[in-house]
Design a protein around this motif. Structure first.
Motif, short mmCIF file in Angstrom:
data_model
loop_
_atom_site.label_atom_id
_atom_site.label_comp_id
_atom_site.label_asym_id
_atom_site.label_seq_id
_atom_site.Cartn_x
_atom_site.Cartn_y
_atom_site.Cartn_z
N UNK A 1 0.82 -1.22 0.00
CA UNK A 1 0.00 0.00 0.00
C UNK A 1 0.85 1.27 0.00
N UNK A 2 1.98 1.22 0.70
CA UNK A 2 2.86 2.38 0.80
C UNK A 2 4.29 1.96 0.46
N UNK A 3 4.57 1.67 -0.81
CA UNK A 3 5.87 1.11 -1.19
C UNK A 3 7.06 1.99 -0.84
N UNK A 4 6.90 3.30 -0.92
CA UNK A 4 8.02 4.18 -0.58
C UNK A 4 8.32 4.14 0.91
N UNK A 5 7.27 3.96 1.70
CA UNK A 5 7.44 3.92 3.15
C UNK A 5 8.24 2.69 3.58
N UNK A 6 8.10 1.60 2.84
CA UNK A 6 8.78 0.36 3.20
C UNK A 6 10.07 0.11 2.46
N UNK A 7 10.59 1.14 1.80
CA UNK A 7 11.76 0.92 0.96
C UNK A 7 12.98 0.47 1.75
N UNK A 8 13.01 0.80 3.07
CA UNK A 8 14.15 0.41 3.89
C UNK A 8 14.31 -1.10 3.97
N UNK A 9 13.22 -1.84 3.67
CA UNK A 9 13.28 -3.29 3.74
C UNK A 9 13.46 -3.94 2.38
#
Length: 345
Positions: free
Chosen positions: A256-264
């Motif tokens: 849903x929020x791909x940029x938010x989870x980019x750290x993983x």
């Protein structure tokens, strides 16, 4: 539910803490209240939030999480709930908040007063600096770069002095940090001893099966300085639930929020996650149960912050308390870790 008194405080916290950063974005007020009620019924007495929540942070929703927690909190016996929130630091694209968050005395006091109002309470049990004002690697970054330092950054001494004023005023009971480094924890401890500033009681840092960087240096620093770890992201944005294994677009924060989870989104993460998921199922556990049971049972973890977007997820997370980690299972976890040490660091 097991409880632990944080060293140097009179806070007896549940070993699971309910995180609330989905309230106001992925969860409605009614859903948030239902989660809070269920958590309390399960014995959780520790609630974590932040002024910038929900995430992803947006001007139109900022503060909604605290307001949702506040409408629930006002109906509870205040002394039965341990409430923690956080003040945002600079450099995270939040220019619309306070004209750009800075950890100055004036902004820390302003932010605390606003959080108290939204939470409908006279005091905070724990007030945390959400991330350092100085430039350090965090949120998926790896290396420290001194060229990114800014000369006008408020010092840790200034920040602790402001927090000390809030403690003296009765608005805050204890203070903590988040996303900190070994140097930051050591410096805070030194300033408390030498300058009479408030001692940091807690550190809220990422800690999970695919990011164990806390164990590299912070674990000794925090042990010697008696700073308690509040482990956040124990399921790594849901990756360690196993739901994305073979299903990259499964419903959830990562899709849903791909940029938010980019750290993983790092090369070795998927393989490690799949290995932990396979191990869990071989032992009759869900991947989430394994990940949470493992995190909660580390000797250096005071409380593990769990979050959910559905009651079913919350129930699964709560069930980690019933899991027994056998020596064989612990050894198998370590074997995977040796093959792929902290791939999400």
């Amino acid at each position: 539910m097991h409880y632990l008194t944080l060293p140097g405080t009179d806070l007896s916290v549940s070993r699971l803490c309910l995180g609330t950063m989905t309230f106001g974005e992925q969860n409605s007020e009614a859903e948030g209240h239902a989660q809070l009620d269920r958590a309390m019924a399960a014995g959780i007495n520790f609630i974590d939030t932040a002024e910038m929540y929900p995430v992803p942070a947006k001007a139109q929703t900022q503060g909604a999480t605290e307001r949702i927690v506040g409408t629930w909190l006002k109906k509870q016996p205040r002394d039965k709930v341990i409430v923690a929130t956080k003040v945002a630091g600079p450099n995270r694209g939040l220019e619309w908040m306070r004209g750009g968050p800075q950890l100055t005395r004036a902004q820390i006091v302003e932010a605390c007063n606003a959080s108290l109002e939204r939470l409908q309470t006279d005091y905070l049990d724990l007030y945390q600096i959400h991330w350092p004002a100085r430039s350090v690697p965090m949120f998926g970054e790896t290396y420290y770069d001194p060229s990114r330092e800014k000369p006008d950054t408020p010092t840790l001494e200034e920040q602790l002095a402001a927090l000390g004023e809030l403690v003296a005023a009765g608005k805050v009971r204890y203070v903590g940090v988040s996303n900190e480094t070994p140097w930051g924890v050591s410096e805070c401890a030194r300033l408390a001893r030498e300058s009479g500033l408030p001692r940091i009681a807690t550190i809220q840092n990422v800690f999970n099966l695919i990011n164990r960087t806390f164990e590299a240096g912070l674990v000794e620093t925090c042990h010697r300085e008696q700073v308690s770890l509040l482990a956040y992201s124990p399921l790594a944005f849901g990756l360690l639930s196993g739901k994305y294994v073979g299903h990259e677009q499964a419903p959830g924060r990562m899709s849903q929020f791909p940029q938010f989870g980019i750290r993983y989104r790092k090369p070795e993460v998927n393989g490690a996650v799949a290995a932990y998921a396979e191990l869990a199922r071989a032992h009759g556990l869900t991947p989430a149960q394994l990940a949470l049971a493992w995190a909660t049972r580390r000797w250096y973890v005071a409380s593990t912050i769990i979050g959910a977007t559905s009651m079913a997820q919350l129930e699964e997370n709560l069930s980690c308390q019933e899991v027994t980690l056998t020596p064989d299972l612990e050894a198998a976890v370590e074997a995977i870790h040796r093959k792929s040490p902290s791939p999400a660091m």
